[in-house]
Design an enzyme around this catalytic site. Structure first.
Site, PDB file in Angstrom:
ATOM      1  CB  CYS A 151      -1.479   1.539  -0.689  1.00  0.00           C
ATOM      2  SG  CYS A 151      -2.548   0.263  -1.440  1.00  0.00           S
ATOM      3  CG  HIS A 333      -5.811   3.055  -2.917  1.00  0.00           C
ATOM      4  ND1 HIS A 333      -4.277   3.011  -2.831  1.00  0.00           N
ATOM      5  CD2 HIS A 333      -5.661   4.237  -1.944  1.00  0.00           C
ATOM      6  CE1 HIS A 333      -3.567   3.756  -2.989  1.00  0.00           C
ATOM      7  NE2 HIS A 333      -4.306   4.567  -2.089  1.00  0.00           N
TER       8      HIS A 333
END
Length: 482
Positions: A151, A333
């Site tokens: 990510c 994330h």
């Protein structure tokens, strides 16, 4: 050559190992000595341990040494064969089918673990689907991901795509991480220092070198260590140089509420890693004050496990610039974030929405995860509900306009009440007050909206698919969805 394998299940470990060794030696060096196949296998253990290599004249000791040397050649996983005598004279392992032997179990288990390594599984995560969206009048690609992949790389590259600093062929549908890293590396190398002084140029070159060194880590994950004092406060690491060189802000919303003086004192200016170490030390201290401080710090981490606080959300909204593209870090994330009309949105990169053209952005307006989907122009998206719910196509434009107007009214109320509420209310109380006012506004317009459709129209809200995030309750969210 087939018969020795049939005789492998012997009553003892020593006889089984020596049987295979002697018969392998006989099969390749002196087959004329044993014309009989099965009977010769029983007589072999006492005849040949002395003349295998000359180094194992004492039976068990020599067999143990050769057993240590057999493990490296056995690396073909499920298609193993007994090694030749010159490579090894120990038990052949899985090919003999002896599940009860210790040596066989060890020889089989090690090759079977090799396919489980991340390096072998990594190619499954190496390809990413490209989603094309209309962005400010131009067809623009964004990269989606099907699972918890790299990510950080996708968040940065999607910013470069939305800024049109990197472009893809119009028919591009799939891209690899190597291609993305190549595009990112070219962007880093094309950056020129703004200052001409020799010292600054050397510092710039050092930053570029650090960024190129950590570039491969973007494909697996970055080590970032937040500080709880500001949305831009991170412990500096070489990984941060990538964001600095590209001019991409890196934010988080994990802040301690300044109206909780005990938590502020316990957390201080420490980073997350430092705070965890402090908690461990304080909990084992003989000083009661330190123990209390450690418990307060631990309670802060437990109550803010979502890594986003209301104070952090307010600071994040105030710090981010209008129409700015940034990277938002939360729960390990990295997401692409922007600010539009004083509200924050996260880019939807879930591959499950690859074919949903009307789902591009996801609102970030509370800490509970409730959100609204929007299209590329930040209009509330109803495409998911239309295909599954009872909404008719005839009233869709009017409903869209009415919902947008209600949403704008709610936002206006929030902007009007925020300066007054922040004077005497904590962030949590302020958020609850705003949600209550918006709920009352919703109740004022709801009778008009519910009389318009017929009874089947009630299925419009319940017909949303499971993949869409919905509001848990109308009082918990400041976004009005009907």
């Amino acid at each position: 050559m087939e018969q020795p394998q049939a005789e492998c299940p012997a009553p003892s470990k020593t006889n089984s190992a020596e049987t295979v060794e002697s018969e392998k030696h006989e099969a390749l060096s002196g087959p004329e000595k044993h014309p009989q196949d099965k009977d010769g296998a029983d007589a072999a253990p006492e005849k040949h341990p002395q003349d295998k290599d000359g180094a194992d004249a004492h039976g068990e000791a020599g067999k143990q040494k050769s057993g240590d040397q057999t493990l490296p050649p056995v690396q073909d996983g499920g298609n193993l064969e007994c090694p030749p005598p010159e490579a090894s004279s120990s038990p052949p392992g899985p090919a003999c089918g002896i599940p009860s032997e210790v040596e066989t179990t060890e020889a089989c288990s090690r090759p079977q673990q090799l396919p489980q390594s991340p390096r072998i599984q990594q190619p499954d995560l190496d390809f990413y689907c490209v989603k094309w969206i209309p962005w400010k009048g131009e067809r623009t690609p964004i990269i989606t991901q099907s699972s918890n992949g790299p990510c950080p790389l996708l968040a940065i590259m999607n910013i470069l795509f939305l800024q049109w600093k990197v472009k893809l062929p119009p028919q591009k549908e799939v891209i690899t991480s190597d291609e993305l890293l190549t595009h990112l590396g070219n962007c880093l190398l094309s950056i020129k220092p703004q200052e001409k002084s020799e010292g600054l140029q050397l510092n710039f070159q050092q930053n570029v070198g650090d960024a190129m060194t950590v570039l491969p880590k973007l494909a697996t994950g970055l080590d970032v260590n937040v500080r709880f004092t500001g949305v831009s406060d991170f412990e500096y690491t070489p990984e941060c140089s990538v964001f600095d060189l590209l001019g991409v802000p890196l934010y988080h919303g994990w802040l301690v509420d300044p109206q909780s003086p005990e938590a502020v004192s316990a957390v201080g200016k420490l980073s997350y890693n430092q705070l965890v170490e402090k908690i461990i030390i304080c909990k084992h201290s003989s000083d009661s004050n330190l123990v209390t401080e450690g418990l307060i710090a631990e309670q802060f981490l437990e109550t803010t496990a979502a890594q986003l606080t209301y104070h952090g959300l307010c600071e994040l909204t105030a710090t981010a610039k209008e129409d700015e593209l940034s990277v938002f870090f939360r729960n390990n994330h990295f997401s692409t974030m922007t600010k539009h009309k004083s509200h924050l949105y996260l880019l939807v990169t879930d591959q499950g929405f690859l074919q949903e053209e009307q789902v591009v952005w996801e609102s970030l307006h509370n800490v509970d995860g409730d959100s609204c989907f929007c299209d590329s122009d930040f209009h509330l998206s109803h495409s998911l509900g239309k295909s599954h719910g009872a909404e008719g196509g005839s009233g869709s434009p009017e409903k869209q306009l009415q919902v947008d107007q209600d949403y704008l009214i709610a936002l206006s109320l929030q902007q009007q009440q925020q300066p007054q509420g922040m004077l005497g209310l904590s962030d949590l109380e302020l958020a609850q007050q705003l949600q209550q006012e918006e709920y009352q506004q919703q109740q004022a317009v709801q009778p008009v909206r519910t009389r318009a459709p017929s009874s089947p129209g009630r299925g419009a809200t319940s017909g949303r698919p499971a993949g869409e995030r919905r509001q848990r309750s109308k009082t918990e969210s400041d976004c009005v969805l009907l």
